[in-house]
Design an enzyme around this catalytic site. Sequence first.
Site, mmCIF file in Angstrom:
data_model
loop_
_atom_site.group_PDB
_atom_site.id
_atom_site.type_symbol
_atom_site.label_atom_id
_atom_site.label_comp_id
_atom_site.label_asym_id
_atom_site.label_seq_id
_atom_site.Cartn_x
_atom_site.Cartn_y
_atom_site.Cartn_z
ATOM 1 N N GLU A 188 0.857 -1.189 0.000
ATOM 2 C CA GLU A 188 0.000 0.000 0.000
ATOM 3 C C GLU A 188 0.892 1.237 0.000
ATOM 4 O OE1 GLU A 188 -2.641 -0.568 3.363
ATOM 5 O OE2 GLU A 188 -3.896 -1.955 2.244
ATOM 6 N N HIS A 193 -8.830 9.534 3.467
ATOM 7 C CA HIS A 193 -8.432 8.446 2.565
ATOM 8 C C HIS A 193 -8.656 8.945 1.147
ATOM 9 C CE1 HIS A 193 -8.024 4.579 0.654
ATOM 10 N NE2 HIS A 193 -7.708 4.025 1.814
ATOM 11 N N ARG A 251 -0.726 8.762 1.934
ATOM 12 C CA ARG A 251 -2.097 9.269 1.799
ATOM 13 C C ARG A 251 -2.236 10.780 1.823
ATOM 14 N NH1 ARG A 251 -5.281 4.984 5.467
ATOM 15 N NH2 ARG A 251 -4.779 3.314 4.030
ATOM 16 N N HIS A 263 -11.150 9.746 7.249
ATOM 17 C CA HIS A 263 -10.936 8.301 7.442
ATOM 18 C C HIS A 263 -10.377 7.935 8.811
ATOM 19 C CE1 HIS A 263 -10.103 4.222 6.118
ATOM 20 N NE2 HIS A 263 -8.815 4.346 6.417
ATOM 21 N N ARG A 320 -0.633 8.787 9.220
ATOM 22 C CA ARG A 320 -0.499 7.344 9.451
ATOM 23 C C ARG A 320 -0.144 6.597 8.165
ATOM 24 N NH1 ARG A 320 -4.206 2.909 9.030
ATOM 25 N NH2 ARG A 320 -5.909 4.339 8.549
HETATM 26 P P1 FAD Z 1 -13.540 0.450 16.551
HETATM 27 O O1 FAD Z 1 -13.290 -0.780 15.792
HETATM 28 O O2 FAD Z 1 -14.103 1.604 15.827
HETATM 29 O O3 FAD Z 1 -14.524 0.091 17.735
HETATM 30 C C1 FAD Z 1 -15.085 1.126 18.521
HETATM 31 C C2 FAD Z 1 -16.002 0.496 19.550
HETATM 32 O O4 FAD Z 1 -16.307 1.457 20.530
HETATM 33 C C3 FAD Z 1 -17.336 0.014 19.013
HETATM 34 O O5 FAD Z 1 -17.645 -1.216 19.633
HETATM 35 C C4 FAD Z 1 -18.317 1.070 19.496
HETATM 36 O O6 FAD Z 1 -19.629 0.579 19.720
HETATM 37 C C5 FAD Z 1 -17.685 1.442 20.799
HETATM 38 N N1 FAD Z 1 -18.058 2.763 21.289
HETATM 39 C C6 FAD Z 1 -17.779 3.979 20.765
HETATM 40 N N2 FAD Z 1 -18.279 4.945 21.545
HETATM 41 C C7 FAD Z 1 -18.889 4.332 22.581
HETATM 42 C C8 FAD Z 1 -19.606 4.778 23.700
HETATM 43 N N3 FAD Z 1 -19.805 6.075 23.943
HETATM 44 N N4 FAD Z 1 -20.116 3.862 24.540
HETATM 45 C C9 FAD Z 1 -19.963 2.533 24.328
HETATM 46 N N5 FAD Z 1 -19.271 2.057 23.281
HETATM 47 C C10 FAD Z 1 -18.756 2.942 22.419
HETATM 48 N N6 FAD Z 1 -6.800 0.229 9.417
HETATM 49 C C11 FAD Z 1 -5.833 -0.631 9.045
HETATM 50 O O7 FAD Z 1 -4.822 -0.752 9.732
HETATM 51 N N7 FAD Z 1 -5.994 -1.390 7.929
HETATM 52 C C12 FAD Z 1 -7.078 -1.308 7.126
HETATM 53 O O8 FAD Z 1 -7.189 -2.022 6.143
HETATM 54 C C13 FAD Z 1 -8.085 -0.376 7.472
HETATM 55 N N8 FAD Z 1 -9.166 -0.215 6.672
HETATM 56 C C14 FAD Z 1 -10.165 0.623 7.088
HETATM 57 C C15 FAD Z 1 -11.310 0.734 6.314
HETATM 58 C C16 FAD Z 1 -12.362 1.520 6.739
HETATM 59 C C17 FAD Z 1 -13.596 1.653 5.879
HETATM 60 C C18 FAD Z 1 -12.276 2.205 7.975
HETATM 61 C C19 FAD Z 1 -13.408 3.050 8.467
HETATM 62 C C20 FAD Z 1 -11.119 2.118 8.731
HETATM 63 C C21 FAD Z 1 -10.058 1.335 8.291
HETATM 64 N N9 FAD Z 1 -8.890 1.229 9.052
HETATM 65 C C22 FAD Z 1 -7.914 0.359 8.662
HETATM 66 C C23 FAD Z 1 -8.792 1.860 10.360
HETATM 67 C C24 FAD Z 1 -9.136 0.821 11.440
HETATM 68 O O9 FAD Z 1 -10.164 -0.018 10.988
HETATM 69 C C25 FAD Z 1 -9.573 1.461 12.741
HETATM 70 O O10 FAD Z 1 -8.705 2.496 13.092
HETATM 71 C C26 FAD Z 1 -9.550 0.424 13.858
HETATM 72 O O11 FAD Z 1 -10.289 -0.709 13.477
HETATM 73 C C27 FAD Z 1 -10.098 1.012 15.126
HETATM 74 O O12 FAD Z 1 -10.308 -0.021 16.052
HETATM 75 P P2 FAD Z 1 -10.773 0.332 17.505
HETATM 76 O O13 FAD Z 1 -10.834 -0.949 18.249
HETATM 77 O O14 FAD Z 1 -9.938 1.416 18.037
HETATM 78 O O15 FAD Z 1 -12.237 0.959 17.310
HETATM 79 C C1 SIN Z 2 -7.298 0.615 2.925
HETATM 80 O O1 SIN Z 2 -7.585 -0.560 2.779
HETATM 81 O O2 SIN Z 2 -6.960 1.367 2.016
HETATM 82 C C2 SIN Z 2 -7.371 1.177 4.294
HETATM 83 C C3 SIN Z 2 -6.116 0.879 4.963
HETATM 84 C C4 SIN Z 2 -5.933 1.738 6.168
HETATM 85 O O3 SIN Z 2 -6.759 2.583 6.501
HETATM 86 O O4 SIN Z 2 -4.872 1.595 6.767
#
Ligand code: FAD
Ligand code: SIN
Length: 521
Positions: A113, A241, A288, A349, A384
């Site tokens: 990537e 993104h 990015r 993003h 990032r």
């Molecule tokens: P999340 O997975 O967002 O989980 C948040 C949790 O907190 C949820 O369960 C929600 O219900 C809970 N929550 C929030 N507020 C509250 C509240 N007030 N009370 C109770 N619960 C709450 N990153 C990569 O490294 N590789 C990728 O390929 C990639 N692709 C992506 C594609 C997309 C479309 C998106 C949106 C992001 C992508 N990212 C990627 C970024 C990555 O997915 C996220 O940064 C990461 O998954 C965040 O994980 P997390 O556990 O911090 O939060």
């Molecule tokens: C993507 O698949 O392009 C998202 C990867 C990322 O957010 O790190």
Amino acid sequence: MNNKVDFLVIGSGMAGLIYALKVAPYGSVCILSKINMDETATSYAQGGIAAVMYDPDNYEKHIQDTINAGAGLNKEHIVRIAINESTERIKELAEWGTQFDKESTGKYSLAKEGGHSEFRILHHKDNTGNEIQRALSKKVRNHPNISVLENHLAIDLITQHHLGKLVKRKDKDITCYGAYALNKNSGKIITLLAKTTMLASGGIGNIYQTTTNPTLSTGDGVAMAYRAKAQIDNLEFVQFHPTSLYNPGEKPSFLITEAMRGAGAELVTKKGEPFMHKYDSRGSLAPRDVVARAIDNELKISGDEFVFLDTGRISKSEIINHFPTIYAKCLSIGIDITKDMIPVVPAAHYACGGIITNENGQTSIHNLFAAGEVANTGLHGANRLASNSLLESAVFSHRAAIKASELVSNIKYETGIPDWNDEGTVLNEEMILITQSKKELQSIMSNYVGIVRSNLRLKRALDRLNIIYEETEDLFDKSIVSEPICELRNMINVAHLVIRLAMKRKESIGLHCNIDYPILK
Ligand code: FAD
Ligand code: SIN
């Protein structure tokens, strides 16, 4: 449900679930999820997780790529920890049931990537996050020490403030005693006392009109921590993104993974002309911040609404086998990506900043941890590197779990915490007040605090936001607590931080581009 718990975890994405599984042998664990357990940004992740697996890659190359992408604002010791521990964390995810794609040789299939000098992205087709979430959720649901409260919204963290003491941000002894949470089904607010609290509540994307983030990403964790007087930083670095599907009205915006560019797809104008080489020698695979700014500039020059991603160099079989989700999604709106180009635009993003944590996920508040997107470990600096977010979640939730498990036996539950005070509040019967303010907020952020900023735009954003802030605080004080008013209040708090930190930074660097300051390379 017992309202006392050793480990309270706010969030059921990758960071929250890994942490929960690792602290569970040491005490009772309660996970709060504001929707259902598997509706998380983690489940949306497409491209994969970056890690050093085989020659010719090595830790030093990944470290340098991360620091280059972050324009050197990264904390180097944190970068080294994350990357040196990457291989170990991947092995563990695989042992816990995540199926990463493999070659016929049995080795993991690695993708590339933007900003990566080597192929090092482990993936499960183009829906890696969903696969990770599936495997972790299964383990969590089977764990006897872990209870999951779905449809429970954390409203505020509990600190000395709730015992009637004045708490200031510079105080060194602020301590977290748990959280108040709204049971969305019953409308009741519960007091959850905890020895340790982990904030793993994800990102902030919904402060913008167009985002790849699911609707749940409203910055609740950052806002709650800020109100509890935790240290927050780097929120001016909001990552856009470069390639979300141009499909007006769709929320969230559907992502077209960067791995497509890694596989050979190229960005071209509406006329079919490649343009990225004008901006960076790495072309469509530049980091990015560079690519999103280049697209933004091309759109401003041409007046077009989107550019195209030309997938012509990727074979039909690779498109169908490696990118089945994107293929099916585009086909559903009449675009056959084995023949047609994909219209794309940048979308908000990822938050590179957030709650400041040390190498063990500890925040500036005692017994409060943060991990995943809500945290500001220092890994990403000013921008990032792709696929380093899932890696950060894995490494620092693991380290936070070790630290919390060590500390928990010496922590006592706080006594005398009052129940949530809703005296004098009434049901808000005018949803329009909330929905309209949310639209205004998103419009302010997208128009004045987007990919390219200026001092004047930031000042205007702050002035406009202050009006909505005052109105919303007033409404919050008078209303019976509901999810929409809490989320709006949180988004306003977070937007405020983004703007104020953007105003404070007197330079253009990484994701923060202010036309009043020259861009530093
Ligand atoms: P999340 O997975 O967002 O989980 C948040 C949790 O907190 C949820 O369960 C929600 O219900 C809970 N929550 C929030 N507020 C509250 C509240 N007030 N009370 C109770 N619960 C709450 N990153 C990569 O490294 N590789 C990728 O390929 C990639 N692709 C992506 C594609 C997309 C479309 C998106 C949106 C992001 C992508 N990212 C990627 C970024 C990555 O997915 C996220 O940064 C990461 O998954 C965040 O994980 P997390 O556990 O911090 O939060
Ligand atoms: C993507 O698949 O392009 C998202 C990867 C990322 O957010 O790190």
